[in-house]
Design a protein around this motif. Structure first.
Motif, PDB file in Angstrom:
ATOM      1  N   ALA A 188      82.983  -2.515  70.462  1.00 22.09           N
ATOM      2  CA  ALA A 188      84.064  -3.477  70.732  1.00 22.09           C
ATOM      3  C   ALA A 188      84.149  -3.769  72.225  1.00 22.09           C
ATOM      4  O   ALA A 188      84.329  -4.920  72.639  1.00 22.09           O
ATOM      5  CB  ALA A 188      85.396  -2.944  70.208  1.00 22.09           C
ATOM      6  N   PHE A 193      86.223  -6.606  74.299  1.00 23.77           N
ATOM      7  CA  PHE A 193      87.580  -6.152  73.991  1.00 23.77           C
ATOM      8  C   PHE A 193      88.011  -5.091  74.994  1.00 23.77           C
ATOM      9  O   PHE A 193      87.218  -4.240  75.377  1.00 23.77           O
ATOM     10  CB  PHE A 193      87.644  -5.563  72.574  1.00 23.77           C
ATOM     11  N   THR A 257      91.353  -3.810  71.801  1.00 19.63           N
ATOM     12  CA  THR A 257      90.911  -2.952  70.710  1.00 19.63           C
ATOM     13  C   THR A 257      91.553  -1.596  70.893  1.00 19.63           C
ATOM     14  O   THR A 257      91.875  -1.203  72.014  1.00 19.63           O
ATOM     15  CB  THR A 257      89.380  -2.804  70.678  1.00 19.63           C
ATOM     16  N   ILE A 288      90.734  -4.513  66.068  1.00 14.58           N
ATOM     17  CA  ILE A 288      90.587  -5.530  67.125  1.00 14.58           C
ATOM     18  C   ILE A 288      91.686  -6.574  66.946  1.00 14.58           C
ATOM     19  O   ILE A 288      91.990  -6.988  65.819  1.00 14.58           O
ATOM     20  CB  ILE A 288      89.183  -6.198  67.105  1.00 14.58           C
TER      21      ILE A 288
END
Length: 423
Positions: A188, A193, A257, A288
């Motif tokens: 992620a 993120f 995230t 997320i």
RNA sequence: GGAGAGGUGGGUGAGUGGCUGAAACCGCAUGUUUGCUAAACAUGUGUACGGGAGACUGUACCGGGGGUUCGAAUCCCCCUCUCUCCGCCA
């Protein structure tokens, strides 16, 4: 929460779309429109009354200053009626506002135009199926037997310590969990993120903000003494970071995230659905969350869906992608994609991710706005997805990768586990 | 858990009854100037709900709720949250 002006301007469309969501009580819409009209009238009257009161108060102030006490005292008498009136009107206004809000809270989000009508899971549309269904050897077992055999997850121990649905992960089982969490977070982060660690308990304002309250009250663990809720997903605290804020449009998309443990009462679940790791009261998930410009939110939804699928591919799990039908789409979502992995020994598909666009439904509750190109504030769109929920991923890895020699760890995960087989 | 202090606009922070929706500073935006950046200067800069085609305008909002008063950010009461000290503790 839908917007009143939107309901007013698109009533027929809203009625039609809500039916796709299996919401048929469309009288509520008329009730909302009428009550809101009454609210406006009352507000107008109140405003007028207050304007009068204010101007008299100013006059009195002036009279006192210039020493005209008698005149001031005469004026004072005028205010009594206005005061009573404004009190009545403001009480009336408040109750009308509460009524409108109360009605709005009962109405689910309207679905995206691509969402088909349908009542249940079986009406969901399978968009695609990816990967090979593994052929297991003859001694293959469901994961709840494998966890015993290799002593990696202990359900009985969880029963003793807490109750059903709270397993104890042991040895390589615990290590596998940690590996998956780190793997998901690293992926992620690489995808842009920002990693956050949110609180696991939230207040009721946060619950209302993302729509768990009042709709799903009974599904959350509630800590009565402090009136806090254990989060059912980190969507709640992450999205609520932005409650009551006006974000800068330049920052779109805002991508966060988080790994968190999630707590769900799962009242009413039973049978094979709750066997083993299929449905737990406490589980791990990497989530997320995206906040996006309304014009870009569907583009972003596709991107999130692709991202989640990329994780499943890296884990070498066969999966299918579904677009949920109206009846199966959650109260707050406009469009939801589910990803299901195939669990070879159970011979069934297990949902491991839900990726949704809430459009401005959550944002309206959250008061999450941004300034658009013309300097006007408007509601942002919120989206989120599991990336991913661990237990069923673990179940599928255990079942699909079992061999007579042990359970093979997917290549992508070996750097994280530090071992390549559970035996 | 006990005692005390405090919650003001994006931030810091002034403001103890009317001229305060709110000083000042910072930030931010736009403009001017200057090779660029920076700096300087100028102007602007809260939210919500109404009215208006619009310029603009009415009302509310200084943690939340109630009260006193002709009039409350300012006085009173309740709640809540934060901070400090003590206690307890990873």
């Amino acid at each position: 929460m839908l917007l009143v002006p939107f309901i007013k301007e698109n009533k027929d469309k809203v009625v039609k779309l809500l039916k796709i969501k299996n919401f048929h009580n469309t009288d509520v819409l008329n009730q909302i429109i009428d009550t809101d009209e009454a609210r406006k009238n009352t507000q107008k009257k109140l405003d007028e009354t207050l304007t009068k009161s204010k101007s008299i108060a100013k006059e009195i102030g002036g009279l006192f200053k210039s020493g005209k006490i008698d005149e001031a005292n005469i004026k004072k008498k005028e205010t009594g009626v206005l005061k009573d009136l404004s009190k009545t009107l403001s009480e009336e206004l408040q109750s009308l506002k509460d009524e409108v809000t109360g009605l709005l809270l009962k109405i689910p989000n309207i679905p995206h135009h691509s969402v088909a009508a349908g009542n249940s899971e079986s009406d969901n549309e399978i968009i695609k199926t990816v990967g090979e269904i593994p052929k297991l050897y003859s001694g293959a077992k469901p994961h709840w037997d494998l966890t015993d055999k290799y002593d990696i997850i202990d359900f009985e121990l969880g029963n003793k310590i807490t109750g059903a649905g709270f397993p104890v992960y042991k040895g390589k089982g615990a290590r596998l969990q940690r590996a998956l969490i780190n793997f998901f977070l690293d992926e992620a982060t690489a995808q842009g993120f920002r990693e956050v660690q949110p609180p696991l308990l939230v207040n009721s304002d946060s619950g209302y903000g993302t729509g768990q309250l009042p709709d799903k009250d009974g599904q959350m663990y509630h800590v009565g003494i402090d009136d806090l809720y254990l989060i059912p997903t980190s969507e709640v605290p992450i999205t609520n970071i932005y409650r009551d804020t006006i974000v800068n449009a330049k920052d779109f998309p805002i991508k966060n995230t988080a790994y968190s443990q999630c707590f769900r009462r799962e009242a009413g679940s039973y049978g094979k659905d709750v066997r083993g790791l299929n449905r737990l009261h406490q589980f791990d998930k990497v989530e997320i969350v995206v906040i996006e410009h309304p014009e870009k939110s569907y583009e972003r939804l596709e991107e999130m869906s692709e991202y989640v699928q990329s994780l499943l591919k890296k884990l070498e799990l066969p999966y299918r992608l579904l677009r949920l039908c109206g009846g199966d789409t959650s109260f707050t979502a406009a469009l939801t994609y589910d990803m299901e992995v195939y669990s070879a020994a159970q011979e069934r598909w297990l949902e491991v991710s839900s990726v949704s666009n809430f459009e401005n439904f959550q944002a309206n509750r959250l008061k999450l706005r941004f300034k658009d190109e013309n300097g006007k504030t408007q509601l942002a769109h919120t989206l989120n997805g599991s990336a991913l929920a661990l237990p069923r991923i673990v179940a599928a890895i255990l079942e699909n990768n079992q061999t007579p020699e042990g359970i093979k760890i997917p290549k992508a995960l070996i750097p994280y586990t530090g071992f390549d087989i559970i035996n």
